[in-house]
Design a protein around this motif. Structure first.
Motif, PDB file in Angstrom:
ATOM      1  N   CYS A 142     115.789   6.977-136.309  1.00 18.27           N
ATOM      2  CA  CYS A 142     116.282   6.311-135.106  1.00 18.27           C
ATOM      3  C   CYS A 142     116.486   7.366-134.014  1.00 18.27           C
ATOM      4  CB  CYS A 142     117.600   5.607-135.393  1.00 18.27           C
ATOM      5  SG  CYS A 142     117.484   4.334-136.661  1.00 18.27           S
ATOM      6  N   LEU A 143     116.068   7.040-132.803  1.00 21.04           N
ATOM      7  CA  LEU A 143     116.102   7.998-131.701  1.00 21.04           C
ATOM      8  C   LEU A 143     117.131   7.605-130.652  1.00 21.04           C
ATOM      9  CD1 LEU A 143     112.235   8.409-131.204  1.00 21.04           C
ATOM     10  CD2 LEU A 143     113.762   9.933-132.491  1.00 21.04           C
ATOM     11  N   GLY A 144     117.920   8.587-130.220  1.00 14.38           N
ATOM     12  CA  GLY A 144     118.918   8.337-129.184  1.00 14.38           C
ATOM     13  C   GLY A 144     118.310   8.216-127.800  1.00 14.38           C
ATOM     14  N   PHE A 145     117.149   8.865-127.606  1.00 10.66           N
ATOM     15  CA  PHE A 145     116.438   8.820-126.327  1.00 10.66           C
ATOM     16  C   PHE A 145     114.992   8.408-126.567  1.00 10.66           C
ATOM     17  CE2 PHE A 145     119.924  11.734-125.479  1.00 10.66           C
ATOM     18  CZ  PHE A 145     120.309  11.415-124.185  1.00 10.66           C
ATOM     19  N   LYS A 146     114.396   7.788-125.576  1.00 13.51           N
ATOM     20  CA  LYS A 146     112.988   7.420-125.676  1.00 13.51           C
ATOM     21  C   LYS A 146     112.140   8.683-125.774  1.00 13.51           C
ATOM     22  CE  LYS A 146     113.271   3.095-123.081  1.00 13.51           C
ATOM     23  NZ  LYS A 146     112.932   2.398-121.822  1.00 13.51           N
ATOM     24  N   ASN A 147     111.128   8.628-126.627  1.00 11.97           N
ATOM     25  CA  ASN A 147     110.195   9.738-126.780  1.00 11.97           C
ATOM     26  C   ASN A 147     108.817   9.146-127.029  1.00 11.97           C
ATOM     27  OD1 ASN A 147     108.618  11.944-127.686  1.00 11.97           O
ATOM     28  ND2 ASN A 147     110.455  13.022-128.384  1.00 11.97           N
ATOM     29  N   GLU A 148     107.969   9.232-126.018  1.00  8.91           N
ATOM     30  CA  GLU A 148     106.639   8.608-126.094  1.00  8.91           C
ATOM     31  C   GLU A 148     105.749   9.251-127.153  1.00  8.91           C
ATOM     32  OE1 GLU A 148     106.143   5.894-124.518  1.00  8.91           O
ATOM     33  OE2 GLU A 148     108.037   6.042-123.423  1.00  8.91           O
ATOM     34  N   ASN A 149     106.108  10.467-127.576  1.00 10.62           N
ATOM     35  CA  ASN A 149     105.277  11.166-128.570  1.00 10.62           C
ATOM     36  C   ASN A 149     105.604  10.759-130.007  1.00 10.62           C
ATOM     37  OD1 ASN A 149     103.966  12.762-126.579  1.00 10.62           O
ATOM     38  ND2 ASN A 149     105.773  14.081-126.484  1.00 10.62           N
ATOM     39  N   LEU A 150     106.718  10.076-130.196  1.00 11.15           N
ATOM     40  CA  LEU A 150     107.136   9.660-131.536  1.00 11.15           C
ATOM     41  C   LEU A 150     107.021   8.138-131.631  1.00 11.15           C
ATOM     42  CD1 LEU A 150     110.284  11.956-131.893  1.00 11.15           C
ATOM     43  CD2 LEU A 150     107.975  12.371-132.770  1.00 11.15           C
ATOM     44  N   LYS A 151     106.108   7.676-132.451  1.00  9.36           N
ATOM     45  CA  LYS A 151     105.711   6.269-132.440  1.00  9.36           C
ATOM     46  C   LYS A 151     106.321   5.472-133.603  1.00  9.36           C
ATOM     47  CE  LYS A 151     102.690   7.084-129.076  1.00  9.36           C
ATOM     48  NZ  LYS A 151     102.896   6.559-127.714  1.00  9.36           N
ATOM     49  N   PRO A 152     106.536   4.148-133.368  1.00  9.28           N
ATOM     50  CA  PRO A 152     106.914   3.244-134.461  1.00  9.28           C
ATOM     51  C   PRO A 152     105.760   3.160-135.460  1.00  9.28           C
ATOM     52  CG  PRO A 152     107.296   2.237-132.303  1.00  9.28           C
ATOM     53  CD  PRO A 152     106.480   3.487-132.071  1.00  9.28           C
ATOM     54  N   PRO A 153     106.001   2.717-136.695  1.00  9.53           N
ATOM     55  CA  PRO A 153     107.278   2.235-137.216  1.00  9.53           C
ATOM     56  C   PRO A 153     108.194   3.345-137.744  1.00  9.53           C
ATOM     57  CG  PRO A 153     105.580   1.924-138.861  1.00  9.53           C
ATOM     58  CD  PRO A 153     104.887   2.487-137.654  1.00  9.53           C
ATOM     59  N   LYS A 154     107.662   4.565-137.877  1.00 10.53           N
ATOM     60  CA  LYS A 154     108.477   5.663-138.413  1.00 10.53           C
ATOM     61  C   LYS A 154     109.628   6.011-137.460  1.00 10.53           C
ATOM     62  CE  LYS A 154     108.987   9.463-141.119  1.00 10.53           C
ATOM     63  NZ  LYS A 154     109.163   9.490-142.564  1.00 10.53           N
ATOM     64  N   TYR A 155     109.352   6.007-136.168  1.00 10.74           N
ATOM     65  CA  TYR A 155     110.342   6.378-135.164  1.00 10.74           C
ATOM     66  C   TYR A 155     110.686   5.153-134.318  1.00 10.74           C
ATOM     67  CZ  TYR A 155     108.977  11.081-136.520  1.00 10.74           C
ATOM     68  OH  TYR A 155     108.718  12.218-137.247  1.00 10.74           O
ATOM     69  N   VAL A 156     111.973   4.880-134.173  1.00  7.64           N
ATOM     70  CA  VAL A 156     112.423   3.696-133.442  1.00  7.64           C
ATOM     71  C   VAL A 156     113.488   4.101-132.431  1.00  7.64           C
ATOM     72  CG1 VAL A 156     113.517   1.429-133.618  1.00  7.64           C
ATOM     73  CG2 VAL A 156     111.979   2.214-135.431  1.00  7.64           C
ATOM     74  N   TYR A 157     113.284   3.731-131.179  1.00  8.54           N
ATOM     75  CA  TYR A 157     114.289   4.023-130.151  1.00  8.54           C
ATOM     76  C   TYR A 157     115.436   3.023-130.265  1.00  8.54           C
ATOM     77  CZ  TYR A 157     116.521   3.925-125.551  1.00  8.54           C
ATOM     78  OH  TYR A 157     117.440   3.906-124.530  1.00  8.54           O
TER      79      TYR A 157
END
Length: 341
Positions: A142-157
């Motif tokens: 889970c990410l506290g800030f948006k990060n366009e380089n880290l994609k779902p489903p592994k990374y979720v804003y």
């Protein structure tokens, strides 16, 4: 359902973890919790005071530079892993939620080996070393800030966890303006020195409530000035009255202050004392016009006086915070934790 919580090294990892726990309790009061953390008494006390079972493990800091301490800490990390494995095998939680920090790595790896679902959360705009390691063993980050380089489903804003009593805070105005100074649970020597040096002048314009940390080196008694090592349950009341907050730019503090639209003056940790995450956080806040960042220690007094006496500027900083994403980070994280395969 049983959920294991982990994270630590500073209270900046523990407090958000407990914010997530509070939201989970709102969703389902029958969920059982336990915590795997460091041997630090302040971290343990914060958890056990909430009636949560706490397991202490040996911890070793993950340093990015050469230090003889790395050799000792390697052994502590290995011990911490076996302790975590034994605890998790005994408790058998459905999910382990990690808030990062060097304490979290052994429990996350142990949970992965025991086939326990792992979720971790990264507060900062750039990922810390512990969470870089954790991400290899976790189902979701889970990410506290948006990060366009880290994609779902592994990374979720999701945004950052906000304490429930702060999320719904109503601001109030006192007879005098109030400058709230936050140095974090460890305190901030740099900020403390700036306050001590300029206190007489600051008190001409506002009262000062100073959280100086556990390394507090002097006690000052002055009318309009209050000094404390740590702000506990009264934090929400002090925050509600604050006109301006002087703070480091840790992601959790930043997110909570933005959520209640309080003008901020940020003093980020330098690259000599950190990996640069606070510098990135402060640049983001400044680019969104909700904070002013200290550029030079010599300008500190001039900066604070020009902000605290300028009601138009204070209003602009408030309005800028109101325009930012107002999502409930704790709730979004809980949705991920409770998500079924």
């Amino acid at each position: 359902m049983k959920i294991a919580l982990t994270g630590g090294g500073t209270l900046g990892h523990v407090i958000p973890c407990l914010s997530v726990m509070d939201t989970l309790k709102e969703i389902d009061p029958n969920i059982n919790f336990f915590y795997i953390g460091s041997e630090k008494e302040n971290e343990k006390a914060l958890v056990t005071d909430r009636g949560i079972k706490y397991y202490s493990i040996k911890t070793g800091k993950l340093r990015r530079y050469f230090s003889l301490k790395n050799f000792v800490d390697c052994f502590l990390i290995i011990i911490g892993f076996f302790q975590s494995y034994r605890i998790l095998k005994k408790e058998r939680p459905d999910v382990l939620f990690s808030k990062g920090g060097f304490v979290s790595v052994p429990p996350v790896i142990a949970a992965h080996l025991l086939k326990i679902r792992c979720i971790t959360h990264e507060s900062d705009r750039s990922m810390g070393l512990a969470n870089k390691i954790n991400s290899r063993f976790c189902e979701c980050v889970c990410l506290g800030f948006k990060n366009e380089n880290l994609k779902p489903p592994k990374y979720v804003y999701t945004g950052n966890p906000i304490r429930r009593d702060i999320k719904n805070l109503k601001r109030v105005k006192g007879e005098r303006k109030l400058i709230l100074v936050l140095g974090g649970s460890q305190g901030a020597v740099e900020i403390n020195e700036l306050i001590y040096k300029n206190l007489d002048k600051l008190l001409e314009y506002a009262d000062v409530y100073h959280q100086a940390g556990r390394f507090l080196d002097k006690t000052i008694k002055r009318e309009g000035y209050y000094q404390t090592e740590f702000i506990g349950s009264e934090f929400k009341d002090v925050l509600a009255r604050a006109t301006l907050v002087i703070s480091r730019s840790g992601a959790n503090a930043l997110s909570e202050l933005i959520s209640v639209h309080i003008p901020m003056y940020l003093i980020p940790l330098s690259l000599n004392a950190s990996r640069g995450d606070q510098i990135e956080n402060s640049k983001w806040a400044e680019s969104n016009a909700c904070a002013i960042v200290m550029k030079d220690k010599e300008a500190f007094l001039k900066d604070i006086c020009s902000i605290i006496t300028n009601d138009e500027l204070l209003a602009k900083l408030e309005e800028a915070a109101k325009r930012l994403d107002d999502r409930d980070g704790s709730m979004e994280i809980c949705k991920v934790i409770l998500r079924k395969e």
